[in-house]
Design a protein around this motif. Sequence first.
Motif, PDB file in Angstrom:
ATOM      1  N   LEU A  16       0.627  -1.391  -0.123  1.00 55.44           N
ATOM      2  CA  LEU A  16      -0.090   0.328   0.074  1.00 55.44           C
ATOM      3  C   LEU A  16       1.043   1.111  -0.031  1.00 55.44           C
ATOM      4  O   LEU A  16       0.807   2.078  -0.791  1.00 55.44           O
ATOM      5  CB  LEU A  16      -0.731  -0.112   1.696  1.00 55.44           C
ATOM      6  N   LYS A  17       1.842   1.335   0.894  1.00 49.95           N
ATOM      7  CA  LYS A  17       3.076   2.730   0.567  1.00 49.95           C
ATOM      8  C   LYS A  17       3.368   2.506  -0.527  1.00 49.95           C
ATOM      9  O   LYS A  17       3.506   3.525  -0.804  1.00 49.95           O
ATOM     10  CB  LYS A  17       4.035   2.214   2.377  1.00 49.95           C
ATOM     11  N   ILE A  19       1.923   2.486  -3.976  1.00 51.38           N
ATOM     12  CA  ILE A  19       1.485   2.503  -4.789  1.00 51.38           C
ATOM     13  C   ILE A  19       1.120   3.677  -3.750  1.00 51.38           C
ATOM     14  O   ILE A  19       0.852   4.588  -5.278  1.00 51.38           O
ATOM     15  CB  ILE A  19       0.089   1.307  -4.795  1.00 51.38           C
ATOM     16  N   ILE A  20       0.958   3.886  -3.260  1.00 53.18           N
ATOM     17  CA  ILE A  20       1.318   5.640  -2.177  1.00 53.18           C
ATOM     18  C   ILE A  20       1.748   6.407  -2.868  1.00 53.18           C
ATOM     19  O   ILE A  20       1.583   7.592  -3.431  1.00 53.18           O
ATOM     20  CB  ILE A  20       0.545   5.702  -1.244  1.00 53.18           C
ATOM     21  N   ASN A  21       3.231   5.875  -2.790  1.00 53.99           N
ATOM     22  CA  ASN A  21       4.637   6.886  -3.258  1.00 53.99           C
ATOM     23  C   ASN A  21       4.154   6.794  -5.200  1.00 53.99           C
ATOM     24  O   ASN A  21       3.885   8.509  -5.218  1.00 53.99           O
ATOM     25  CB  ASN A  21       5.486   5.669  -2.774  1.00 53.99           C
ATOM     26  N   ILE A  22       3.660   5.964  -5.683  1.00 54.62           N
ATOM     27  CA  ILE A  22       3.685   6.010  -7.315  1.00 54.62           C
ATOM     28  C   ILE A  22       2.043   6.564  -7.248  1.00 54.62           C
ATOM     29  O   ILE A  22       2.614   7.353  -8.887  1.00 54.62           O
ATOM     30  CB  ILE A  22       3.699   4.783  -7.987  1.00 54.62           C
ATOM     31  N   SER A  23       1.432   6.919  -6.562  1.00 50.63           N
ATOM     32  CA  SER A  23       0.067   7.316  -7.482  1.00 50.63           C
ATOM     33  C   SER A  23      -0.104   8.625  -6.677  1.00 50.63           C
ATOM     34  O   SER A  23      -0.790   9.612  -7.245  1.00 50.63           O
ATOM     35  CB  SER A  23      -0.915   6.199  -6.180  1.00 50.63           C
ATOM     36  N   GLY A  24       1.382   9.382  -6.212  1.00 55.17           N
ATOM     37  CA  GLY A  24       0.736  10.648  -5.690  1.00 55.17           C
ATOM     38  C   GLY A  24       0.799  11.526  -7.275  1.00 55.17           C
ATOM     39  O   GLY A  24       0.602  12.586  -7.215  1.00 55.17           O
ATOM     40  N   TYR A  25       0.665  10.337  -7.855  1.00 53.68           N
ATOM     41  CA  TYR A  25       1.107  11.496  -9.662  1.00 53.68           C
ATOM     42  C   TYR A  25      -0.313  11.649 -10.335  1.00 53.68           C
ATOM     43  O   TYR A  25      -0.660  12.220 -11.217  1.00 53.68           O
ATOM     44  CB  TYR A  25       2.324  11.336 -10.625  1.00 53.68           C
ATOM     45  N   ALA A  34      -8.012  10.951  -1.756  1.00 54.38           N
ATOM     46  CA  ALA A  34      -8.572  10.053  -0.775  1.00 54.38           C
ATOM     47  C   ALA A  34      -7.410   9.180  -0.708  1.00 54.38           C
ATOM     48  O   ALA A  34      -6.895   8.927   0.664  1.00 54.38           O
ATOM     49  CB  ALA A  34      -9.330   9.233  -2.200  1.00 54.38           C
ATOM     50  N   ILE A  35      -5.924   9.340  -1.534  1.00 61.62           N
ATOM     51  CA  ILE A  35      -4.895   9.049  -0.969  1.00 61.62           C
ATOM     52  C   ILE A  35      -3.955   9.534  -0.272  1.00 61.62           C
ATOM     53  O   ILE A  35      -3.449   9.454   0.315  1.00 61.62           O
ATOM     54  CB  ILE A  35      -3.413   9.332  -2.564  1.00 61.62           C
ATOM     55  N   GLN A  36      -4.298  11.109   0.073  1.00 55.99           N
ATOM     56  CA  GLN A  36      -4.359  11.953   0.899  1.00 55.99           C
ATOM     57  C   GLN A  36      -4.321  11.223   2.352  1.00 55.99           C
ATOM     58  O   GLN A  36      -3.736  11.661   3.381  1.00 55.99           O
ATOM     59  CB  GLN A  36      -3.647  13.450   1.230  1.00 55.99           C
ATOM     60  N   GLN A  37      -5.420  11.243   2.237  1.00 56.48           N
ATOM     61  CA  GLN A  37      -6.272  10.801   3.434  1.00 56.48           C
ATOM     62  C   GLN A  37      -5.616   9.936   4.144  1.00 56.48           C
ATOM     63  O   GLN A  37      -5.519   9.639   5.567  1.00 56.48           O
ATOM     64  CB  GLN A  37      -7.665  10.764   3.737  1.00 56.48           C
ATOM     65  N   LEU A  38      -6.122   8.870   3.292  1.00 50.39           N
ATOM     66  CA  LEU A  38      -5.218   7.705   3.795  1.00 50.39           C
ATOM     67  C   LEU A  38      -3.767   7.233   3.727  1.00 50.39           C
ATOM     68  O   LEU A  38      -3.713   6.434   5.223  1.00 50.39           O
ATOM     69  CB  LEU A  38      -5.305   6.512   2.287  1.00 50.39           C
ATOM     70  N   SER A  39      -2.955   7.731   3.906  1.00 45.42           N
ATOM     71  CA  SER A  39      -1.744   8.315   3.432  1.00 45.42           C
ATOM     72  C   SER A  39      -1.631   8.133   5.312  1.00 45.42           C
ATOM     73  O   SER A  39      -0.565   8.495   6.284  1.00 45.42           O
ATOM     74  CB  SER A  39      -0.833   9.012   3.268  1.00 45.42           C
ATOM     75  N   VAL A  40      -2.159   9.668   5.332  1.00 42.83           N
ATOM     76  CA  VAL A  40      -2.365   9.738   7.746  1.00 42.83           C
ATOM     77  C   VAL A  40      -2.900   9.044   8.259  1.00 42.83           C
ATOM     78  O   VAL A  40      -2.018   9.043   9.018  1.00 42.83           O
ATOM     79  CB  VAL A  40      -3.560  11.438   7.511  1.00 42.83           C
TER      80      VAL A  40
END
Length: 137
Positions: A16-17, A19-25, A34-40
Amino acid sequence: MKYGNLMLEKKEYVYLKRIINISGYAEDFETKKAIQQLSVELKSANIVDDKEMPIDVIRFNSKVSVTSDSGWDRTIQIVIPKDKDLKQNKVSILTPMGTALFGYSKGDTVVWDFPKGKQNLKITNVIQEGSLNSIQI
């Protein structure tokens, strides 16, 4: 929240970490939000071994039944992005619904900011259909 914080299995957390890193774009604003909220939320998550994962926690491939405070009921399956298929109710982890539910458990109520505004989602059932260990990435 039944377990105090999000509950994640170690391998799923690492994936998950990643895909979050590569999905930041991502270009879609709602997906980014949604990705930012999940990251927090991941910063305070409980990370455990597979054998310690409670059966009622939503993880990859879980089938989840939810009821919204606006009156709709739905059963979806949370999947990795390449397996999404809305016709089969397979929702990517990178959607607002996927990120809203991941790591929560049966009985929890999730307050999430969807594109049409905040909603309360009551998780009424969780069925495990296989973990990240059983899917190919």
